[in-house]
Design an enzyme around this catalytic site. Sequence first.
Site, short mmCIF file in Angstrom:
data_model
loop_
_atom_site.label_atom_id
_atom_site.label_comp_id
_atom_site.label_asym_id
_atom_site.label_seq_id
_atom_site.Cartn_x
_atom_site.Cartn_y
_atom_site.Cartn_z
N GLU A 90 -14.88 -5.33 -4.52
CA GLU A 90 -14.54 -4.41 -5.65
C GLU A 90 -13.42 -4.92 -6.55
OE1 GLU A 90 -12.83 -0.88 -3.69
OE2 GLU A 90 -14.47 -0.90 -2.18
N CYS A 104 -7.29 -5.90 -11.12
CA CYS A 104 -7.08 -6.30 -9.71
C CYS A 104 -8.40 -7.14 -9.16
CB CYS A 104 -6.56 -4.90 -9.21
SG CYS A 104 -6.55 -4.93 -7.47
N CYS A 111 -12.20 -8.53 5.30
CA CYS A 111 -10.80 -9.24 5.49
C CYS A 111 -10.47 -9.41 7.08
CB CYS A 111 -9.60 -8.25 5.07
SG CYS A 111 -7.97 -8.99 4.91
N CYS A 115 -5.37 -4.83 8.97
CA CYS A 115 -4.38 -3.81 9.10
C CYS A 115 -4.89 -2.41 9.18
CB CYS A 115 -3.53 -3.95 7.55
SG CYS A 115 -2.73 -5.53 7.17
N CYS A 118 -5.96 0.03 6.39
CA CYS A 118 -6.55 -0.42 5.28
C CYS A 118 -8.15 -0.27 5.52
CB CYS A 118 -6.12 -1.81 4.91
SG CYS A 118 -7.21 -2.56 3.79
N GLU A 161 -7.39 -11.41 1.95
CA GLU A 161 -5.89 -11.80 2.10
C GLU A 161 -5.80 -13.17 1.36
OE1 GLU A 161 -2.94 -11.29 2.93
OE2 GLU A 161 -2.59 -13.38 2.18
N SER A 192 -0.46 -10.83 -3.52
CA SER A 192 0.06 -9.96 -2.68
C SER A 192 -0.57 -10.29 -1.35
CB SER A 192 -0.59 -8.73 -3.04
OG SER A 192 0.02 -7.73 -1.81
N SER A 215 3.55 -7.79 1.69
CA SER A 215 3.38 -6.35 2.15
C SER A 215 4.07 -6.21 3.71
CB SER A 215 1.82 -6.26 2.27
OG SER A 215 0.91 -6.26 1.44
N LEU A 216 5.31 -5.89 3.50
CA LEU A 216 6.04 -5.62 4.61
C LEU A 216 5.92 -4.41 5.45
CD1 LEU A 216 8.42 -7.50 5.86
CD2 LEU A 216 10.00 -5.98 4.64
N HIS A 217 5.82 -3.37 4.92
CA HIS A 217 5.36 -2.00 5.50
C HIS A 217 6.58 -1.57 6.67
CE1 HIS A 217 1.69 -2.72 3.68
NE2 HIS A 217 1.32 -3.46 4.64
N ASN A 291 -3.00 5.89 0.71
CA ASN A 291 -4.14 6.57 -0.16
C ASN A 291 -5.15 6.76 1.20
OD1 ASN A 291 -5.94 7.28 -2.05
ND2 ASN A 291 -5.91 5.26 -3.22
N CYS A 334 -8.34 -0.21 -1.98
CA CYS A 334 -9.26 -1.39 -2.03
C CYS A 334 -10.43 -0.81 -0.63
CB CYS A 334 -8.61 -2.57 -1.94
SG CYS A 334 -7.24 -2.79 -1.09
N1 SAH Z 1 -3.97 -8.81 1.91
C1 SAH Z 1 -3.07 -8.58 0.75
C2 SAH Z 1 -3.77 -7.77 -0.27
C3 SAH Z 1 -4.06 -6.39 0.19
S1 SAH Z 1 -4.20 -5.01 -0.85
C4 SAH Z 1 -1.85 -7.84 1.25
O1 SAH Z 1 -1.89 -7.42 2.68
O2 SAH Z 1 -0.89 -7.63 0.63
C5 SAH Z 1 -2.71 -4.56 -1.72
C6 SAH Z 1 -1.88 -3.69 -1.24
O3 SAH Z 1 -2.38 -2.45 -0.89
C7 SAH Z 1 -1.33 -4.29 0.27
O4 SAH Z 1 0.17 -4.07 0.03
C8 SAH Z 1 -2.09 -3.34 1.20
O5 SAH Z 1 -1.11 -2.98 2.36
C9 SAH Z 1 -2.06 -2.03 0.42
N2 SAH Z 1 -3.04 -0.82 0.88
C10 SAH Z 1 -4.18 -1.31 1.66
N3 SAH Z 1 -4.89 -0.20 1.91
C11 SAH Z 1 -4.20 0.87 1.26
C12 SAH Z 1 -4.30 2.43 1.28
N4 SAH Z 1 -5.40 2.99 1.90
N5 SAH Z 1 -3.22 3.10 0.74
C13 SAH Z 1 -2.11 2.45 0.10
N6 SAH Z 1 -2.35 1.00 0.21
C14 SAH Z 1 -3.09 0.50 0.86
#
Ligand code: SAH
Length: 345
Positions: A90, A104, A111, A115, A118, A161, A192, A215-217, A291, A334
């Site tokens: 996408e 984007c 991937c 995560c 995701c 990634e 990212s 992406s720390l979370h 999301n 995504c």
């Molecule tokens: N692999 C990279 C790029 C991923 S997408 C990374 O981890 O950063 C970019 C961002 O979208 C990341 O911060 C990821 O954690 C976030 N993301 C993935 N799924 C999501 C969702 N369902 N809702 C909100 N953010 C999401």
Amino acid sequence: MLNLLDQTSDQLRGWFAERGLPGYRARQVWRWIFARRAERFDQMTDLPGQLRQALNAAFRLWTSRIAAHQRADDGAEKLLVEMTDGQRVECVLLRDDRGHCTICISTQAGCAMGCAFCASGMDGLARNLTSGEILEQMLRLQQCLAAGERISHIVVMGMGEPLANLDNLLPALALAASPEGLGISPRRVTISTVGLPEGIGRLADENRPYHLAVSLHAADDDLRSRLAPANRRWGVAAILAAADDYFTRTGRRVTFEVVLLGGVNDRPEHARSLVERLGGRPALVNLIPFNPVAGLPFAAPRSADVARFADTLRAAGLAVKIRYRKGDAIDAACGQLRRRERGQE
Ligand code: SAH
């Protein structure tokens, strides 16, 4: 046959040089593709006919097809791009009210990072995209633009990634940045990552001012490892050290992304632990309300909790942005469009 977009500028110049042709021919070809949006070699009318035929015999210009195209009311457009082997990724075009057009793009089909929240990683990694396939997404999105619109920013935040596919991403971004290509400054390119310290180091070695987003979370290793299992291998401390080093070497402030999951990592204690870990850094924290993805056991955070979380960080001197959702109507998280088209959602 080679994909033309898989060639670096040097390689394409080399192809012309082998045939005793001047290097400016390569520039002409890139100009046709990136600036004049040509789709076939026979449209490149300032190249001699024989040369166009030779190019046509040696290179493919498009290797993908558009499997789905969605448009949202807010101007966002999303493409599902299918590669020759059937893999689908996408990519998205986002328009804002300042006239910016941000694209984007994806770097991998699937991937491997896994995560927990995701959609992209739910079926694991299929393969890396080639640099041509990465560039092709940029060109496909450019074709969606109206006359007078220009791509202003690139965010590498689609599927995959990016730092696990640097070998193909870096040449694609180099051509995107070059005046022969899209002419987009590396300062307007955000990469990212889930946080791969080695990859962050390699990106710093490039010596180009790309904007890095990590992406720390969560700041705590246990929780972070549950949400982003790649953390088990490196840990928060190593990732923050790599991010600090990136800032020192490039002068670019690093962004930390936190996907807020209702009741999971959006509590006041989570905000406080981020403050403890990040405090004192010239960092920007990007809060991303989750999301929802069908089949995953997470919920969006309540907006009052998002606001309180942001307040706690701001009170400690951190810069905070809340990423309000765009393109909801087009499965903007995504990996979601791809799953739906496959009947998995
Ligand atoms: N692999 C990279 C790029 C991923 S997408 C990374 O981890 O950063 C970019 C961002 O979208 C990341 O911060 C990821 O954690 C976030 N993301 C993935 N799924 C999501 C969702 N369902 N809702 C909100 N953010 C999401």
